[in-house]
Design a protein around this motif. Structure first.
Motif, PDB file in Angstrom:
ATOM      1  N   GLU A   4      -2.106  18.374  -4.389  1.00  0.00           N
ATOM      2  CA  GLU A   4      -2.957  18.211  -5.570  1.00  0.00           C
ATOM      3  C   GLU A   4      -4.420  18.433  -5.202  1.00  0.00           C
ATOM      4  O   GLU A   4      -4.959  17.757  -4.327  1.00  0.00           O
ATOM      5  N   LEU A   5      -5.041  19.366  -5.879  1.00  0.00           N
ATOM      6  CA  LEU A   5      -6.414  19.741  -5.586  1.00  0.00           C
ATOM      7  C   LEU A   5      -7.345  18.538  -5.632  1.00  0.00           C
ATOM      8  O   LEU A   5      -8.219  18.390  -4.780  1.00  0.00           O
ATOM      9  N   ALA A   6      -7.152  17.671  -6.597  1.00  0.00           N
ATOM     10  CA  ALA A   6      -8.033  16.519  -6.750  1.00  0.00           C
ATOM     11  C   ALA A   6      -7.973  15.561  -5.560  1.00  0.00           C
ATOM     12  O   ALA A   6      -8.917  14.806  -5.319  1.00  0.00           O
ATOM     13  N   ASP A   7      -6.884  15.596  -4.799  1.00  0.00           N
ATOM     14  CA  ASP A   7      -6.734  14.732  -3.630  1.00  0.00           C
ATOM     15  C   ASP A   7      -7.272  15.361  -2.347  1.00  0.00           C
ATOM     16  O   ASP A   7      -7.316  14.722  -1.310  1.00  0.00           O
ATOM     17  N   MET A   8      -7.647  16.636  -2.423  1.00  0.00           N
ATOM     18  CA  MET A   8      -8.075  17.371  -1.229  1.00  0.00           C
ATOM     19  C   MET A   8      -9.592  17.329  -1.067  1.00  0.00           C
ATOM     20  O   MET A   8     -10.320  17.176  -2.043  1.00  0.00           O
ATOM     21  N   THR A   9     -10.043  17.471   0.170  1.00  0.00           N
ATOM     22  CA  THR A   9     -11.469  17.649   0.418  1.00  0.00           C
ATOM     23  C   THR A   9     -11.781  19.138   0.291  1.00  0.00           C
ATOM     24  O   THR A   9     -10.868  19.978   0.315  1.00  0.00           O
ATOM     25  N   TRP A  10     -13.045  19.470   0.206  1.00  0.00           N
ATOM     26  CA  TRP A  10     -13.388  20.884   0.089  1.00  0.00           C
ATOM     27  C   TRP A  10     -12.997  21.644   1.351  1.00  0.00           C
ATOM     28  O   TRP A  10     -12.638  22.814   1.300  1.00  0.00           O
ATOM     29  N   ARG A  11     -13.038  20.973   2.491  1.00  0.00           N
ATOM     30  CA  ARG A  11     -12.632  21.626   3.741  1.00  0.00           C
ATOM     31  C   ARG A  11     -11.124  21.918   3.744  1.00  0.00           C
ATOM     32  O   ARG A  11     -10.691  22.943   4.252  1.00  0.00           O
ATOM     33  N   GLU A  12     -10.346  20.997   3.208  1.00  0.00           N
ATOM     34  CA  GLU A  12      -8.906  21.227   3.119  1.00  0.00           C
ATOM     35  C   GLU A  12      -8.598  22.411   2.192  1.00  0.00           C
ATOM     36  O   GLU A  12      -7.728  23.232   2.493  1.00  0.00           O
ATOM     37  N   VAL A  13      -9.329  22.497   1.092  1.00  0.00           N
ATOM     38  CA  VAL A  13      -9.141  23.633   0.183  1.00  0.00           C
ATOM     39  C   VAL A  13      -9.520  24.924   0.899  1.00  0.00           C
ATOM     40  O   VAL A  13      -8.782  25.920   0.841  1.00  0.00           O
ATOM     41  N   GLN A  14     -10.634  24.916   1.572  1.00  0.00           N
ATOM     42  CA  GLN A  14     -11.089  26.103   2.303  1.00  0.00           C
ATOM     43  C   GLN A  14     -10.027  26.577   3.296  1.00  0.00           C
ATOM     44  O   GLN A  14      -9.744  27.776   3.401  1.00  0.00           O
ATOM     45  N   GLU A  15      -9.417  25.642   3.985  1.00  0.00           N
ATOM     46  CA  GLU A  15      -8.375  25.988   4.960  1.00  0.00           C
ATOM     47  C   GLU A  15      -7.133  26.552   4.257  1.00  0.00           C
ATOM     48  O   GLU A  15      -6.556  27.534   4.709  1.00  0.00           O
TER      49      GLU A  15
END
Length: 156
Positions: A4-15
């Motif tokens: 879930e995007l809302a549970d992720m940090t921006w770094r996790e999304v970037q990865e």
């Protein structure tokens, strides 16, 4: 792995974007669904379907759009209806934002009929201006296709 995007940090999304990430955008409505169902039924089903697909495939679930085009049901207490152009603008903004962060493939999980045309307009516009691969699916259509298959086909 978080889905879930809302549970992720921006770094996790970037990865995750580096792995050709697919995003799912559930869209429902807040309206009457008969005297026996909660107002959020369409939203609950779209989100449930999106969450299951994300968990199974590794796609990322975007936050659900819980309001839809429900003008025909405005007289029922609790219904909150968006104008078609409002829903279309929301979808455009979400699609543009995720494309801007490198997510080029988005599956819109729509579970409310009157949302279809505004969502299709948003997809058409964003695809023309920024590219990307988008599809709009109905959970019931997917389930119908599964139900029509023979048990031996489901094991493949």
């Amino acid at each position: 792995m978080k889905t879930e995007l809302a549970d992720m940090t921006w770094r996790e999304v970037q990865e995750r974007v580096r792995d050709r990430l697919v995003a799912l955008l559930p869209v429902g409505s807040l309206e009457q669904n008969g005297p026996h169902c909660p107002l959020g039924t369409d939203t609950f089903l779209a989100e449930f379907f999106g969450r299951r697909v994300a968990a199974t495939t590794g796609a990322v679930l975007l936050p659900t759009v819980g309001y839809g085009c429900s003008q025909a049901f405005r007289q029922f207490p609790g219904t909150v209806a968006l104008r078609p152009e409002t829903l279309s603008h929301v979808a455009r903004d979400v699609l543009r934002a995720v494309i801007g962060h490198g997510i080029r493939r988005v599956l819109i999980v729509n579970n409310h009929g009157p949302n279809a045309a505004p969502l299709e307009a948003a997809v058409r516009d964003v695809r023309a201006e920024a590219g990307g691969v988008f599809a709009i699916v109905w959970p019931s259509d997917v389930l119908d296709k599964i139900a029509q298959r023979r048990p031996s086909e489901l094991e493949q």
